[in-house]
Design a protein around this motif. Sequence first.
Motif, mmCIF file in Angstrom:
data_model
loop_
_atom_site.group_PDB
_atom_site.id
_atom_site.type_symbol
_atom_site.label_atom_id
_atom_site.label_comp_id
_atom_site.label_asym_id
_atom_site.label_seq_id
_atom_site.Cartn_x
_atom_site.Cartn_y
_atom_site.Cartn_z
ATOM 1 N N ARG A 84 37.902 -52.746 47.805
ATOM 2 C CA ARG A 84 36.868 -52.968 46.627
ATOM 3 C C ARG A 84 37.296 -54.054 46.504
ATOM 4 N NH1 ARG A 84 39.332 -48.075 44.246
ATOM 5 N NH2 ARG A 84 40.063 -49.443 42.470
ATOM 6 N N ALA A 88 34.223 -58.189 45.172
ATOM 7 C CA ALA A 88 35.188 -58.536 44.018
ATOM 8 C C ALA A 88 34.784 -59.689 44.480
ATOM 9 C CB ALA A 88 36.107 -57.869 43.579
ATOM 10 N N SER A 94 35.340 -60.826 39.548
ATOM 11 C CA SER A 94 36.862 -59.114 39.580
ATOM 12 C C SER A 94 37.231 -57.805 40.256
ATOM 13 C CB SER A 94 37.538 -59.536 38.000
ATOM 14 O OG SER A 94 37.878 -60.701 37.895
ATOM 15 N N ALA A 96 36.281 -53.842 39.523
ATOM 16 C CA ALA A 96 36.164 -53.086 38.809
ATOM 17 C C ALA A 96 37.593 -52.206 38.748
ATOM 18 C CB ALA A 96 35.230 -52.471 38.729
ATOM 19 N N VAL A 98 38.885 -48.199 38.175
ATOM 20 C CA VAL A 98 38.310 -47.032 37.623
ATOM 21 C C VAL A 98 38.773 -46.625 37.054
ATOM 22 C CG1 VAL A 98 37.720 -45.489 39.558
ATOM 23 C CG2 VAL A 98 37.500 -47.929 40.285
ATOM 24 N N ALA A 118 37.379 -53.575 25.804
ATOM 25 C CA ALA A 118 36.253 -54.406 26.562
ATOM 26 C C ALA A 118 35.848 -56.019 25.522
ATOM 27 C CB ALA A 118 34.677 -53.720 25.962
ATOM 28 N N VAL A 124 37.187 -57.103 32.435
ATOM 29 C CA VAL A 124 36.705 -56.235 33.655
ATOM 30 C C VAL A 124 35.911 -55.423 33.281
ATOM 31 C CG1 VAL A 124 37.882 -57.792 35.358
ATOM 32 C CG2 VAL A 124 38.515 -55.728 35.496
ATOM 33 N N PRO A 125 35.084 -55.254 34.254
ATOM 34 C CA PRO A 125 34.364 -53.742 33.974
ATOM 35 C C PRO A 125 35.050 -52.293 34.265
ATOM 36 C CG PRO A 125 33.025 -55.516 35.010
ATOM 37 C CD PRO A 125 34.597 -55.843 35.194
ATOM 38 N N VAL A 126 34.838 -51.782 34.028
ATOM 39 C CA VAL A 126 35.300 -50.304 33.686
ATOM 40 C C VAL A 126 34.651 -49.552 34.408
ATOM 41 C CG1 VAL A 126 37.108 -48.174 32.713
ATOM 42 C CG2 VAL A 126 37.138 -50.847 32.296
ATOM 43 N N ASP A 127 35.014 -48.691 35.325
ATOM 44 C CA ASP A 127 33.920 -47.490 35.514
ATOM 45 C C ASP A 127 34.770 -46.661 36.084
ATOM 46 O OD1 ASP A 127 32.526 -49.325 37.073
ATOM 47 O OD2 ASP A 127 33.335 -48.980 38.857
#
Length: 284
Positions: A84, A88, A94, A96, A98, A118, A124-127
């Motif tokens: 991952r 990225a 960066s 995400a 998880v 956020a 960074v994105p959060v899955d």
Amino acid sequence: METRELRYFVAVAEELHFGRAAQRLGIAQPPLSRAIRQMERRLGAPLLERSSRGVALTEVGAVLLREGRAALDAVDAADRRARRAAAAAGGGGSAAIVLVTKAGAANDLLAKLLDAYAAEPGAVPVDVVLCRPGEQERLLRDGRADVGLLHLPFDSTAGFDTEELRVEGQVAVLPSGHPLATRGELRVADMAGLPGLPLPRWPRFDGTFPDGPGPEVHDHTQLLQLISLGRAAAVLPEASRAGLHEGLTAVPLTDAPTVTTVIAWPPHSTSRPLAALITTATRL
């Protein structure tokens, strides 16, 4: 000891049958048998008891199975997280985070956490991965998730770093028309053997269900629908009140154990975005 050898042994130990283990691994049985014997010679102790009745683990074998599973989980976790991060880096961003949580649990807390994080600089994105009860621990250990929301006393936090986020009581969730739904409070004994309203049965890790009269359920939405149809009842954390729709009533259970929600992560993590997410969670 090589990772390949550990995978061989774990397959045999779980199947307790060399033929099935070889089929599972996609190899012939003779080299699998030789590999196990070589491991036993190096260790100086038998790992398996072989007889005409089948294969059984020795005490040494049971220890290696437990430790071997943990070691393989760590290897798989490192591989997944590295992949991952590489993906990225190749995209110039960066990786995400998880986050795994039980479907239908702590929805309000999760929503607040995601919104607050956020808004942080450098977020960074959060899955978000929604799973069945008890799966969070496995996903954290094998690297499919970086962080999770766990619920004590139902989930194990052994081997993880944790921060406590919330402690709450539990409620009985009933069809609104049920006689007990008018009570101001209930006790756990009141939920045992309710005529026509058995407690649900959740699947084990292998997909099978425990014996019992309750309906087989796979997710929170299915459970609430069964309760509204008068086919089941449930004991859930107090926060579940917020997600109940018309036709359902939550009654406090005065003697039920409290539920503690924690945020948990592998102790070896060095991710700065993950550290920021955890810090945000503790401030909620």
